[in-house]
Design an enzyme around this catalytic site. Structure first.
Site, PDB file in Angstrom:
ATOM      1  N   CYS A   1      -0.712 -63.678  27.690  1.00  0.00           N
ATOM      2  CA  CYS A   1      -0.154 -64.828  28.408  1.00  0.00           C
ATOM      3  C   CYS A   1      -1.196 -65.885  28.795  1.00  0.00           C
ATOM      4  CB  CYS A   1       0.553 -64.363  29.682  1.00  0.00           C
ATOM      5  SG  CYS A   1       1.472 -62.822  29.495  1.00  0.00           S
TER       6      CYS A   1
ATOM      7  N   CYS B   1      -1.928 -69.404  27.038  1.00  0.00           N
ATOM      8  CA  CYS B   1      -1.073 -70.578  27.222  1.00  0.00           C
ATOM      9  C   CYS B   1      -0.914 -70.976  28.692  1.00  0.00           C
ATOM     10  CB  CYS B   1       0.314 -70.315  26.633  1.00  0.00           C
ATOM     11  SG  CYS B   1       0.269 -70.188  24.843  1.00  0.00           S
ATOM     12  N   HIS B   2      -0.890 -69.984  29.585  1.00  0.00           N
ATOM     13  CA  HIS B   2      -0.590 -70.305  30.991  1.00  0.00           C
ATOM     14  C   HIS B   2      -1.837 -70.421  31.862  1.00  0.00           C
ATOM     15  CE1 HIS B   2       3.724 -69.722  30.353  1.00  0.00           C
ATOM     16  NE2 HIS B   2       3.401 -68.677  29.626  1.00  0.00           N
TER      17      HIS B   2
ATOM     18  N   MET C   1       7.783 -70.342  24.101  1.00  0.00           N
ATOM     19  CA  MET C   1       7.446 -69.062  24.715  1.00  0.00           C
ATOM     20  C   MET C   1       7.878 -67.948  23.752  1.00  0.00           C
ATOM     21  SD  MET C   1       6.704 -67.135  27.467  1.00  0.00           S
ATOM     22  CE  MET C   1       7.063 -65.427  27.871  1.00  0.00           C
TER      23      MET C   1
ATOM     24  N   HIS D   1      -6.027 -79.442  22.725  1.00  0.00           N
ATOM     25  CA  HIS D   1      -5.970 -78.131  22.085  1.00  0.00           C
ATOM     26  C   HIS D   1      -6.769 -78.152  20.782  1.00  0.00           C
ATOM     27  CE1 HIS D   1      -4.285 -74.109  21.843  1.00  0.00           C
ATOM     28  NE2 HIS D   1      -3.986 -74.339  20.579  1.00  0.00           N
TER      29      HIS D   1
ATOM     30  N   HIS E   1       0.643 -79.276  16.664  1.00  0.00           N
ATOM     31  CA  HIS E   1      -0.300 -78.158  16.507  1.00  0.00           C
ATOM     32  C   HIS E   1      -0.889 -78.266  15.103  1.00  0.00           C
ATOM     33  CE1 HIS E   1      -2.027 -74.158  16.297  1.00  0.00           C
ATOM     34  NE2 HIS E   1      -1.867 -74.060  17.608  1.00  0.00           N
TER      35      HIS E   1
HETATM   36 FE1  DHE Z   1      -5.547 -70.351  18.089  1.00  0.00          FE
HETATM   37  C1  DHE Z   1      -7.568 -72.611  16.470  1.00  0.00           C
HETATM   38  C2  DHE Z   1      -6.436 -71.691  21.061  1.00  0.00           C
HETATM   39  C3  DHE Z   1      -3.111 -68.520  19.630  1.00  0.00           C
HETATM   40  C4  DHE Z   1      -5.033 -68.662  15.222  1.00  0.00           C
HETATM   41  N1  DHE Z   1      -6.723 -71.915  18.645  1.00  0.00           N
HETATM   42  C5  DHE Z   1      -7.498 -72.706  17.828  1.00  0.00           C
HETATM   43  C6  DHE Z   1      -8.237 -73.627  18.626  1.00  0.00           C
HETATM   44  C7  DHE Z   1      -7.918 -73.366  19.930  1.00  0.00           C
HETATM   45  C8  DHE Z   1      -6.974 -72.290  19.939  1.00  0.00           C
HETATM   46  C9  DHE Z   1      -8.442 -74.060  21.153  1.00  0.00           C
HETATM   47  C10 DHE Z   1      -9.210 -74.672  18.121  1.00  0.00           C
HETATM   48  C11 DHE Z   1     -10.573 -74.039  17.937  1.00  0.00           C
HETATM   49  C12 DHE Z   1     -11.578 -75.014  17.378  1.00  0.00           C
HETATM   50  O1  DHE Z   1     -11.258 -75.744  16.440  1.00  0.00           O
HETATM   51  O2  DHE Z   1     -12.701 -75.052  17.895  1.00  0.00           O
HETATM   52  N2  DHE Z   1      -4.854 -70.156  20.010  1.00  0.00           N
HETATM   53  C13 DHE Z   1      -5.375 -70.804  21.063  1.00  0.00           C
HETATM   54  C14 DHE Z   1      -4.660 -70.430  22.268  1.00  0.00           C
HETATM   55  O3  DHE Z   1      -4.953 -70.764  23.436  1.00  0.00           O
HETATM   56  C15 DHE Z   1      -3.448 -69.722  21.844  1.00  0.00           C
HETATM   57  C16 DHE Z   1      -2.308 -70.735  21.861  1.00  0.00           C
HETATM   58  C17 DHE Z   1      -2.939 -68.617  22.727  1.00  0.00           C
HETATM   59  C18 DHE Z   1      -3.842 -67.434  22.908  1.00  0.00           C
HETATM   60  O4  DHE Z   1      -3.508 -66.588  23.726  1.00  0.00           O
HETATM   61  O5  DHE Z   1      -4.874 -67.341  22.273  1.00  0.00           O
HETATM   62  C19 DHE Z   1      -3.811 -69.398  20.396  1.00  0.00           C
HETATM   63  N3  DHE Z   1      -4.296 -68.838  17.522  1.00  0.00           N
HETATM   64  C20 DHE Z   1      -3.386 -68.243  18.292  1.00  0.00           C
HETATM   65  C21 DHE Z   1      -2.673 -67.217  17.579  1.00  0.00           C
HETATM   66  O6  DHE Z   1      -1.785 -66.447  18.046  1.00  0.00           O
HETATM   67  C22 DHE Z   1      -3.141 -67.262  16.180  1.00  0.00           C
HETATM   68  C23 DHE Z   1      -2.025 -67.753  15.277  1.00  0.00           C
HETATM   69  C24 DHE Z   1      -3.585 -65.909  15.636  1.00  0.00           C
HETATM   70  C25 DHE Z   1      -4.722 -65.313  16.407  1.00  0.00           C
HETATM   71  O7  DHE Z   1      -5.821 -65.418  15.917  1.00  0.00           O
HETATM   72  O8  DHE Z   1      -4.488 -64.769  17.453  1.00  0.00           O
HETATM   73  C26 DHE Z   1      -4.245 -68.307  16.286  1.00  0.00           C
HETATM   74  N4  DHE Z   1      -6.175 -70.602  16.187  1.00  0.00           N
HETATM   75  C27 DHE Z   1      -5.896 -69.755  15.168  1.00  0.00           C
HETATM   76  C28 DHE Z   1      -6.588 -70.202  13.979  1.00  0.00           C
HETATM   77  C29 DHE Z   1      -7.305 -71.356  14.326  1.00  0.00           C
HETATM   78  C30 DHE Z   1      -7.038 -71.575  15.722  1.00  0.00           C
HETATM   79  C31 DHE Z   1      -6.506 -69.542  12.612  1.00  0.00           C
HETATM   80  C32 DHE Z   1      -8.215 -72.193  13.434  1.00  0.00           C
HETATM   81  C33 DHE Z   1      -7.419 -73.034  12.507  1.00  0.00           C
HETATM   82  C34 DHE Z   1      -8.295 -73.802  11.561  1.00  0.00           C
HETATM   83  O9  DHE Z   1      -7.901 -73.937  10.393  1.00  0.00           O
HETATM   84  O10 DHE Z   1      -9.350 -74.281  11.973  1.00  0.00           O
END
Ligand code: DHE
Length: 688
Positions: A194, A197-198, A235, A478, A520
């Protein structure tokens, strides 16, 4: 295509049926009672405080209900005129229930809610299952009749006692008590599922604030239902996905009505205590120890294994599987491409040397308890050669960033991001570091501070005394990516439905562009539109739309920083899109769509005719399709199938497609929850 549109209509995000109060999470269907005659309990019903009953039932978490304190929920239909709507609906040909009067209709909606689904839950179709009939069991016949009578009287006028807005702050009860063991279990679940996001302190960002002043009035029933079933605004449906049981959803509902515990800070001394150099830079190879084409390696996140797989892009062989941080999130490459930096959600950074045979972790450090991003120094120019000299780790908790040595990960400097919101200038205790990128124009990192809505330009020429330029942008920052020229960084302010355009050369915000709901982009996709010239694009979590923004202020100034196209997609819940300069296509996923088929569906849009998807298909019969990456030649596209770690045979795989023909070439099977994939060459060159 047609089939997908039907699925969208059937399965889009909205979760409530007509009159749902949010009720207990487990979707059970008790026998349907008929509405008792008013005469049986007329007197007692009239004496009951229906507004208090609706509040007690947690109805306001999902609905706007005039006169009910705190009833401003937007998950279900607005009930301000439900008395009129109910009367109209029973006359409508689409009505599938058995009510003959408005009061019967309202009663039926509470005791047997799935018999008829209202067509509109705040812009999305209402869905079966969230409103459970268990609410009815909370009420006596007299109470139920009082509630029905109250709702039947809602006809768009302010009820006696005032509307929801006019109602003073809700009286909140005592927070439900938890044992120490329950509290600890809930704290861990909150961190795992959680907090991203929160926020750890629950002040809200991508998701709403969950502080007790907001949660107590909603009550355990309503909160548990939302946690179990999800909401139309992104959510996740943790219960339906099988991640949380009904008991755990209830536990979390209770937990978030209590004050959030403040996690500990982390000192430089502690970071240094975590720091390990496993292979000293002097002992690392001076040239690759294998003959593989390491520039075409992919670093693949194996999320739930806490590992990164290094996969050979020429042969699809898993060359190495290395342990990294917990729920590892992303990887970035060093400026030379030789090293991979990975970041775990536990704040652990691991440095992998791709020249070793097999590639291995050569250093690690933990600079926070919760993190999402990492980047290196890439500048090489008149101010010096900084390639691979430093890395920066962006933390969620504690809210700070840490500059570390690029080759050893030795922590060098910690800088807090606690600060004031860009607009109201209120102090925020938890401004988290979201995306990070390195400028090629100057020795600076772009640090996107989520909660305060500021972009910080951090000069790393003097790491102990870093100059920070703070630019006002938008909340809540983000993810984002460069335009094709590398001069502009486009970052999503997701809850504001905006993309902020940063000009790194001029060091100013060039524009803020309104998009569809909850952009996103991942890093987005750059291509040349046949009509509008160079563009960058993003998909959205909250809407099935791919938005295209002009990015060429010199040759196409009339389109620069404007939405030039909005391309419809089969559904919302998209996380990533990708293309390559050599490709004819833009690929897009729908990972978080609640519909199982749409979750697995990817679409391609033809650059030559970017008005609608050219083709959409399911990449697997399980899991969710997520994230794309090209091989270094830009001829093949890799898509992850994100399965479940506890489901043998269906933990996940990567599907490789020929980018010209869109035909499947290979599957890389038996990977544990693969998500992000980062090709060395493309990541170094920022090709997307
Ligand atoms: Fe991510 C990028 C934050 C959930 C896979 N994700 C990012 C970035 C942020 C972020 C700030 C940019 C980083 C950068 O460029 O420096 N992600 C978050 C969260 O806060 C969030 C929403 C909730 C959490 O609890 O983490 C979250 N993210 C996920 C997932 O559930 C994903 C799908 C699978 C996982 O890894 O848990 C996921 N996020 C990714 C990926 C990128 C990413 C693969 C990079 C994408 C790219 O092509 O650069």
């Amino acid at each position: 295509m047609k089939r997908h549109w039907i699925l969208v209509m059937a399965g889009l995000l909205c979760l409530l049926v007509l009159l749902t109060a949010c009720t207990s999470p487990a979707p059970t269907t008790p026998p349907v009672p008929t509405r008792p005659e008013a005469a049986d309990d007329e007197e007692s019903s009239a004496e009951l405080d229906a507004a208090a009953l609706l509040q007690k039932g947690g109805c306001g978490a999902c609905h706007v209900i005039p006169g009910v304190p705190g009833a401003v929920g937007v998950i279900g239909p607005d009930l301000s005129k439900i008395g009129l709507t109910a009367a109209e609906r029973i006359q409508d040909a689409s009505y599938s229930g058995s009510a003959k009067t408005a009061a019967d209709y309202l009663h039926e909606s509470i005791v047997n809610p799935d018999v008829f689904l209202a067509p509109d839950c705040n812009g999305a179709p209402c869905q079966k299952g969230l409103m459970t009939p268990a609410l009815a069991a909370q009420f006596s016949d007299a109470e139920l009749n009082a509630v029905v009578a109250y709702l039947a009287g809602l006809k768009g006028e302010t009820p006696p006692g005032g509307g929801a807005e006019a109602t003073p702050v809700v009286e909140a009860g005592e927070a439900p008590q938890l044992t120490a063991e329950e509290f600890e279990q809930a704290r861990q679940i909150f961190f795992d599922r959680c907090a991203g996001c929160h926020g750890v302190l629950r002040n809200g960002a991508t998701g709403p604030a969950l502080t007790p002043d907001k949660t107590l009035p909603k009550g355990t029933l309503a909160l548990a239902s939302i946690i179990f079933n999800g909401t139309p605004r992104g959510m996740p449906d943790w219960g339906k996905q099988g991640v949380l049981t009904a008991e755990q959803a209830e536990l979390m509902a209770k937990y978030i009505q209590n004050e959030p515990p403040a996690p500990p800070e982390m000192s430089m001394e502690q970071m240094r205590g975590f720091w390990k150099v496993l292979v000293d830079p002097a002992d690392r190879p001076s040239q690759p120890q294998h003959t593989r084409n390491w520039e075409n390696f992919f670093a693949v996140t194996l999320r739930d294994a806490g590992q990164v797989a290094v996969i050979d892009g020429d042969t699809y062989e898993v060359v190495a599987t290395v342990n990294t941080g917990y729920a590892v999130h992303i990887s970035r490459m060093s400026a030379t491409g030789r090293y991979v930096y990975t970041i775990g959600r536990d704040g652990k950074t691991a440095l992998i040397d791709l020249w070793m045979n097999p590639p291995a972790v050569v250093a690690e450090v933990k600079t926070c308890y919760d993190a999402r991003s990492v980047e290196v120094s890439k500048y090489n120019g008149p101010e010096g050669d900084f390639t691979d000299r430093y890395a920066i780790v962006g933390c969620y908790w504690p809210p700070h960033f840490v500059i570390v040595d690029g080759l050893t990960l030795e922590p060098l400097k910690v800088v807090s991001t606690r600060s004031y919101t860009y607009d109201t200038q209120e102090y925020h205790p938890e401004p988290r570091v979201a995306s990070l990128v390195a400028s090629h124009f100057s020795p600076k990192w772009v640090v996107n501070v989520k909660e305060t809505g500021q972009i910080w330009l951090v000069d790393y020429t003097d790491v102990q005394n870093p100059a920070v330029k703070m630019l006002n942008a938008e909340r809540f920052l983000h993810d984002g990516g460069w335009d094709a020229s590398g001069r502009y960084f486009l970052v999503a302010a997701n809850n504001a439905n905006k993309i902020v355009v940063l000009d790194v050369q001029e060091e100013k915000v060039a524009a803020i562009v309104e998009t569809s709901k909850i952009p996103h982009p991942g890093r987005g996709a750059n291509w040349v539109d046949p009509q509008y010239g160079p563009v960058w694009s993003t998909s959205h979590l909250g809407e099935g739309a791919l938005v295209v923004i002009g990015t060429d202020p010199v040759n196409h100034p009339e389109y620069a920083w404007k939405v030039v196209r909005t391309i419809p997609l089969p559904g919302a819940g998209s996380l990533f899109l990708k293309t390559h300069p050599n490709s004819d296509w833009i690929w897009v996923d729908h990972t978080l769509n609640p519909d199982e088929e749409i979750q697995r569906t990817v679409c391609v849009i033809a650059k030559a005719n970017p008005v609608e998807p050219y083709q959409c298909w399911q990449v697997a019969d399980y899991g969710r399709a997520v994230h794309f990456e090209y091989n270094m030649q830009g001829t093949q596209v890799w898509v992850s199938v994100w399965g479940r770690a506890d489901d043998p045979g269906r933990t996940g795989e990567i599907v490789v497609y020929d980018d010209k023909t869109l035909e499947e070439i290979a599957r890389i099977p038996n990977l544990v929850t693969p998500t992000g994939k980062f090709n060395v060459y493309n990541t170094v060159k920022d090709i997307y």
